[in-house]
Design a protein around this motif. Structure first.
Motif, PDB file in Angstrom:
ATOM      1  N   ASP A  27      25.605   9.829  26.298  1.00 48.39           N
ATOM      2  CA  ASP A  27      25.361   9.981  24.865  1.00 48.39           C
ATOM      3  C   ASP A  27      25.889   8.819  24.029  1.00 48.39           C
ATOM      4  O   ASP A  27      25.886   8.895  22.802  1.00 48.39           O
ATOM      5  N   TYR A  28      26.336   7.760  24.664  1.00 47.89           N
ATOM      6  CA  TYR A  28      26.893   6.631  23.935  1.00 47.89           C
ATOM      7  C   TYR A  28      25.785   5.837  23.247  1.00 47.89           C
ATOM      8  O   TYR A  28      24.797   5.457  23.867  1.00 47.89           O
ATOM      9  N   ASP A  29      25.952   5.577  21.964  1.00 47.39           N
ATOM     10  CA  ASP A  29      24.997   4.804  21.162  1.00 47.39           C
ATOM     11  C   ASP A  29      25.551   3.388  20.997  1.00 47.39           C
ATOM     12  O   ASP A  29      26.326   3.119  20.086  1.00 47.39           O
ATOM     13  N   HIS A  30      25.140   2.491  21.876  1.00 44.74           N
ATOM     14  CA  HIS A  30      25.661   1.121  21.890  1.00 44.74           C
ATOM     15  C   HIS A  30      25.393   0.408  20.561  1.00 44.74           C
ATOM     16  O   HIS A  30      26.304  -0.181  19.975  1.00 44.74           O
ATOM     17  N   ASP A  31      24.164   0.457  20.087  1.00 48.63           N
ATOM     18  CA  ASP A  31      23.817  -0.225  18.842  1.00 48.63           C
ATOM     19  C   ASP A  31      24.538   0.391  17.648  1.00 48.63           C
ATOM     20  O   ASP A  31      24.991  -0.319  16.752  1.00 48.63           O
ATOM     21  N   GLY A  32      24.654   1.718  17.634  1.00 47.49           N
ATOM     22  CA  GLY A  32      25.357   2.398  16.553  1.00 47.49           C
ATOM     23  C   GLY A  32      26.835   2.050  16.526  1.00 47.49           C
ATOM     24  O   GLY A  32      27.417   1.838  15.458  1.00 47.49           O
ATOM     25  N   ALA A  33      27.451   1.965  17.703  1.00 48.78           N
ATOM     26  CA  ALA A  33      28.873   1.610  17.784  1.00 48.78           C
ATOM     27  C   ALA A  33      29.095   0.177  17.308  1.00 48.78           C
ATOM     28  O   ALA A  33      30.051  -0.104  16.578  1.00 48.78           O
ATOM     29  N   LYS A  34      28.197  -0.712  17.686  1.00 49.17           N
ATOM     30  CA  LYS A  34      28.314  -2.109  17.261  1.00 49.17           C
ATOM     31  C   LYS A  34      28.148  -2.220  15.744  1.00 49.17           C
ATOM     32  O   LYS A  34      28.925  -2.913  15.075  1.00 49.17           O
ATOM     33  N   LYS A  35      27.173  -1.525  15.204  1.00 52.65           N
ATOM     34  CA  LYS A  35      26.931  -1.560  13.758  1.00 52.65           C
ATOM     35  C   LYS A  35      28.137  -1.008  12.992  1.00 52.65           C
ATOM     36  O   LYS A  35      28.563  -1.571  11.994  1.00 52.65           O
ATOM     37  N   TRP A  36      28.695   0.105  13.476  1.00 50.94           N
ATOM     38  CA  TRP A  36      29.869   0.704  12.843  1.00 50.94           C
ATOM     39  C   TRP A  36      31.040  -0.273  12.858  1.00 50.94           C
ATOM     40  O   TRP A  36      31.732  -0.455  11.861  1.00 50.94           O
ATOM     41  N   ALA A  37      31.265  -0.937  13.989  1.00 49.29           N
ATOM     42  CA  ALA A  37      32.362  -1.901  14.098  1.00 49.29           C
ATOM     43  C   ALA A  37      32.150  -3.071  13.138  1.00 49.29           C
ATOM     44  O   ALA A  37      33.091  -3.519  12.478  1.00 49.29           O
ATOM     45  N   GLU A  38      30.919  -3.563  13.057  1.00 51.70           N
ATOM     46  CA  GLU A  38      30.607  -4.698  12.183  1.00 51.70           C
ATOM     47  C   GLU A  38      30.776  -4.346  10.706  1.00 51.70           C
ATOM     48  O   GLU A  38      31.235  -5.167   9.915  1.00 51.70           O
ATOM     49  N   GLU A  39      30.392  -3.142  10.335  1.00 52.46           N
ATOM     50  CA  GLU A  39      30.356  -2.751   8.927  1.00 52.46           C
ATOM     51  C   GLU A  39      31.660  -2.127   8.434  1.00 52.46           C
ATOM     52  O   GLU A  39      31.756  -1.754   7.277  1.00 52.46           O
ATOM     53  N   SER A  40      32.638  -2.030   9.307  1.00 50.76           N
ATOM     54  CA  SER A  40      33.918  -1.444   8.922  1.00 50.76           C
ATOM     55  C   SER A  40      34.972  -2.539   8.746  1.00 50.76           C
ATOM     56  O   SER A  40      34.945  -3.555   9.425  1.00 50.76           O
ATOM     57  N   GLU A  41      35.883  -2.295   7.839  1.00 51.64           N
ATOM     58  CA  GLU A  41      37.041  -3.160   7.641  1.00 51.64           C
ATOM     59  C   GLU A  41      38.223  -2.397   8.238  1.00 51.64           C
ATOM     60  O   GLU A  41      38.554  -1.309   7.775  1.00 51.64           O
ATOM     61  N   TRP A  42      38.811  -2.949   9.266  1.00 50.48           N
ATOM     62  CA  TRP A  42      39.827  -2.235  10.040  1.00 50.48           C
ATOM     63  C   TRP A  42      41.209  -2.456   9.433  1.00 50.48           C
ATOM     64  O   TRP A  42      41.622  -3.585   9.197  1.00 50.48           O
ATOM     65  N   HIS A  43      41.931  -1.349   9.188  1.00 46.25           N
ATOM     66  CA  HIS A  43      43.216  -1.403   8.495  1.00 46.25           C
ATOM     67  C   HIS A  43      44.419  -1.086   9.380  1.00 46.25           C
ATOM     68  O   HIS A  43      45.545  -1.130   8.906  1.00 46.25           O
TER      69      HIS A  43
END
Length: 159
Positions: free
Chosen positions: A59-75
């Motif tokens: 059930d892993y969404d590779h493209d979704g995980a990459k997009k989430w990582a790119e669009e997030s600012e990690w604190h």
């Protein structure tokens, strides 16, 4: 000095980078979890995928995980507890909070991550979300530390 995103206090080149690049394997479940967080910060979706246990990738969404990582600012990452997951264990649990900002605002991901070792290599199997404690409203002053956990003053961060 380039501090590791995982919050260990070590330099990235000596902490998570060798695990992410495959130069060494994680010795503990916590090391793998920290490297997975750093891989989100560095947007290395292949590492995130490859460290999911093969039986749990369906059930892993590779493209979704990459997009989430790119669009997030990690604190930041806060490891709350570790059960098992040591160099001689076959399974472990790491409870952590990952803080980030996305298009919806500042958020926290509080999880108990499950890990298993297969052929001397640690893998993430699944995460169980931890319910948040009741919210208490506290007024944040401009010069107070930002509640997102960045370490900056509120006025210079999320105000």
């Amino acid at each position: 000095m380039n501090d590791c995103p995982c919050g260990s206090g070590a330099e990235y080149a000596a902490c998570c980078e060798p695990i992410i690049t495959g130069k060494k394997t994680a010795e503990t479940a916590e090391q793998l979890m920290r490297a997975r967080y750093s891989a989100h910060v560095k947007v290395d979706a292949d590492f995130i995928h490859d460290t999911i246990h093969p039986d749990h990738r369906k059930d892993y969404d590779h493209d979704g995980a990459k997009k989430w990582a790119e669009e997030s600012e990690w604190h930041g990452l806060e490891v709350l507890s570790t059960t098992g997951g040591g160099p001689d264990d076959e399974s472990g649990e790491v409870e952590f909070i990952a803080r980030f900002r996305d298009k919806e605002g500042i958020r926290s991901h509080h999880e108990k991550g499950q890990f298993e070792r297969k052929k001397k290599k640690w893998f993430f199997t699944e995460g169980k979300m931890v319910k948040s404690a009741p919210i208490s409203v506290t007024k944040v002053g401009r010069n107070d530390p930002c509640p997102c956990g960045s370490g900056k003053k509120y006025k210079k961060c999320c105000a």
